[in-house]
Design a protein around this motif. Structure first.
Motif, PDB file in Angstrom:
ATOM      1  N   ILE A  43       1.581   1.516 -12.469  1.00 52.10           N
ATOM      2  CA  ILE A  43       1.927   1.095 -11.104  1.00 52.10           C
ATOM      3  C   ILE A  43       1.837  -0.422 -11.009  1.00 52.10           C
ATOM      4  CG2 ILE A  43       1.283   1.226  -8.662  1.00 52.10           C
ATOM      5  CD1 ILE A  43       0.166   4.060  -9.272  1.00 52.10           C
ATOM      6  N   ALA A  44       0.791  -0.975 -11.602  1.00 52.21           N
ATOM      7  CA  ALA A  44       0.617  -2.427 -11.586  1.00 52.21           C
ATOM      8  C   ALA A  44       1.793  -3.118 -12.273  1.00 52.21           C
ATOM      9  CB  ALA A  44      -0.700  -2.805 -12.264  1.00 52.21           C
ATOM     10  N   ALA A  45       2.216  -2.581 -13.410  1.00 47.87           N
ATOM     11  CA  ALA A  45       3.350  -3.174 -14.123  1.00 47.87           C
ATOM     12  C   ALA A  45       4.619  -3.082 -13.281  1.00 47.87           C
ATOM     13  CB  ALA A  45       3.546  -2.479 -15.469  1.00 47.87           C
ATOM     14  N   ARG A  46       4.849  -1.934 -12.665  1.00 53.60           N
ATOM     15  CA  ARG A  46       6.043  -1.743 -11.841  1.00 53.60           C
ATOM     16  C   ARG A  46       6.053  -2.687 -10.655  1.00 53.60           C
ATOM     17  NH1 ARG A  46       8.388   3.363  -9.704  1.00 53.60           N
ATOM     18  NH2 ARG A  46       8.405   4.019 -11.859  1.00 53.60           N
ATOM     19  N   MET A  47       4.881  -2.867 -10.021  1.00 56.21           N
ATOM     20  CA  MET A  47       4.804  -3.687  -8.822  1.00 56.21           C
ATOM     21  C   MET A  47       4.604  -5.171  -9.143  1.00 56.21           C
ATOM     22  SD  MET A  47       2.540  -1.198  -6.314  1.00 56.21           S
ATOM     23  CE  MET A  47       2.594  -2.361  -4.946  1.00 56.21           C
ATOM     24  N   GLY A  48       4.354  -5.495 -10.412  1.00 56.44           N
ATOM     25  CA  GLY A  48       4.136  -6.885 -10.790  1.00 56.44           C
ATOM     26  C   GLY A  48       2.831  -7.435 -10.252  1.00 56.44           C
ATOM     27  N   THR A  49       1.792  -6.619 -10.329  1.00 57.71           N
ATOM     28  CA  THR A  49       0.492  -7.002  -9.793  1.00 57.71           C
ATOM     29  C   THR A  49      -0.597  -6.563 -10.769  1.00 57.71           C
ATOM     30  OG1 THR A  49      -0.861  -6.914  -7.800  1.00 57.71           O
ATOM     31  CG2 THR A  49       0.240  -4.882  -8.423  1.00 57.71           C
ATOM     32  N   THR A  50      -1.844  -6.743 -10.407  1.00 58.12           N
ATOM     33  CA  THR A  50      -2.953  -6.356 -11.280  1.00 58.12           C
ATOM     34  C   THR A  50      -3.429  -4.944 -10.943  1.00 58.12           C
ATOM     35  OG1 THR A  50      -4.684  -7.164  -9.793  1.00 58.12           O
ATOM     36  CG2 THR A  50      -3.725  -8.760 -11.357  1.00 58.12           C
ATOM     37  N   LEU A  54      -5.457  -0.759  -7.091  1.00 52.34           N
ATOM     38  CA  LEU A  54      -6.575   0.047  -6.587  1.00 52.34           C
ATOM     39  C   LEU A  54      -6.886  -0.301  -5.132  1.00 52.34           C
ATOM     40  CD1 LEU A  54      -8.870   0.055  -9.738  1.00 52.34           C
ATOM     41  CD2 LEU A  54      -7.581   1.987  -8.792  1.00 52.34           C
ATOM     42  N   ASP A  55      -6.806  -1.579  -4.802  1.00 53.63           N
ATOM     43  CA  ASP A  55      -7.005  -1.989  -3.405  1.00 53.63           C
ATOM     44  C   ASP A  55      -5.913  -1.401  -2.506  1.00 53.63           C
ATOM     45  OD1 ASP A  55      -9.304  -3.427  -3.927  1.00 53.63           O
ATOM     46  OD2 ASP A  55      -8.262  -5.372  -4.029  1.00 53.63           O
ATOM     47  N   ALA A  64       0.839  -1.196   0.000  1.00 55.76           N
ATOM     48  CA  ALA A  64       0.000   0.000   0.000  1.00 55.76           C
ATOM     49  C   ALA A  64       0.877   1.251   0.000  1.00 55.76           C
ATOM     50  CB  ALA A  64      -0.930   0.003   1.209  1.00 55.76           C
ATOM     51  N   ARG A  65       1.940   1.223   0.776  1.00 52.66           N
ATOM     52  CA  ARG A  65       2.865   2.352   0.822  1.00 52.66           C
ATOM     53  C   ARG A  65       3.516   2.569  -0.536  1.00 52.66           C
ATOM     54  NH1 ARG A  65       7.868   3.540   4.939  1.00 52.66           N
ATOM     55  NH2 ARG A  65       8.824   5.129   3.645  1.00 52.66           N
ATOM     56  N   VAL A 120      -6.476   1.158   0.612  1.00 54.07           N
ATOM     57  CA  VAL A 120      -5.945   0.889   1.957  1.00 54.07           C
ATOM     58  C   VAL A 120      -5.112   2.080   2.429  1.00 54.07           C
ATOM     59  CG1 VAL A 120      -4.283  -0.532   3.236  1.00 54.07           C
ATOM     60  CG2 VAL A 120      -6.017  -1.621   1.807  1.00 54.07           C
ATOM     61  N   SER A 121      -4.284   2.622   1.541  1.00 52.05           N
ATOM     62  CA  SER A 121      -3.449   3.776   1.903  1.00 52.05           C
ATOM     63  C   SER A 121      -4.299   4.970   2.292  1.00 52.05           C
ATOM     64  CB  SER A 121      -2.549   4.167   0.730  1.00 52.05           C
ATOM     65  OG  SER A 121      -1.647   3.147   0.426  1.00 52.05           O
ATOM     66  N   LEU A 122      -5.265   5.281   1.462  1.00 53.22           N
ATOM     67  CA  LEU A 122      -6.110   6.444   1.747  1.00 53.22           C
ATOM     68  C   LEU A 122      -6.960   6.231   2.988  1.00 53.22           C
ATOM     69  CD1 LEU A 122      -7.091   7.399  -1.898  1.00 53.22           C
ATOM     70  CD2 LEU A 122      -5.408   8.511  -0.401  1.00 53.22           C
TER      71      LEU A 122
END
Length: 175
Positions: A139-146, A151-152, A122-123, A156-158
């Motif tokens: 962001i998804a590509a950078r983090m290797g996620t969907t 968005l989740d 989340a951070r 969580v961050s907000l």
């Protein structure tokens, strides 16, 4: 980066003086906001020289539009948003953004401890979104996620930051 406090009667008087063309008011606003704006610009664009130019340009804009300044609601948050926008726009496409773990000044460290309370993913998502201005798919590509997971993470961050904002932990920034 120390975020200035919320607009108050002193700020309102400065903005009225600015609208009246008093250069001392611009100087006082500069003294109050320049360090914070510069820190944000350096963090976002990763270039100290360019960050200084951005801050100079921001205050030039304020002076040129000084008649509107007294009527501007939430002057400080608007200045921060404009600074971020300019810094994001100034990055060359080949430039590497400042890392989320870049060295921080003492003031930035004190104001960023709240990020340590967030889950790591989340951070990372909120820092990439805010400081690098990347869209969700990037962001998804950078983090290797969907995209859905990003968005989740952002939600969580907000959700984690909202109580801190509501308690006034970050002066000058509201939810």
């Amino acid at each position: 980066m120390t975020v200035p406090g919320p607009q108050n009667a002193v700020d309102a008087a400065l903005l009225r003086d600015l609208a009246a063309g008093r250069l001392e008011a611009l100087e006082a606003l500069y003294d109050r906001l320049a360090e914070c704006l510069y820190g944000l610009a350096v963090r976002v664009c990763g270039n100290e020289t360019r960050a200084g130019e951005i801050v100079e340009h921001l205050f030039t804009e304020v002076w040129e539009r000084r008649e509107r300044a007294a009527t501007t609601v939430e002057f400080v948050p608007r200045m921060l948003a404009r600074c971020r926008e300019m810094a994001l726009g100034s990055r060359a496409s080949s430039a590497v953004a400042v890392s989320a773990t870049a060295s921080l000044t003492a003031g930035e460290t004190a104001n960023r401890n709240f990020l340590d309370q967030l889950p790591p993913d989340a951070r990372a998502a909120i820092e990439i979104a805010y400081f690098e201005g990347l869209p969700v798919h990037a962001i998804a590509a950078r983090m290797g996620t969907t995209r859905t997971q990003v968005l989740d993470h952002l939600r969580v961050s907000l959700d984690g930051l909202r109580p801190l904002l509501d308690r006034g932990v970050f002066p000058g920034v509201g939810s």
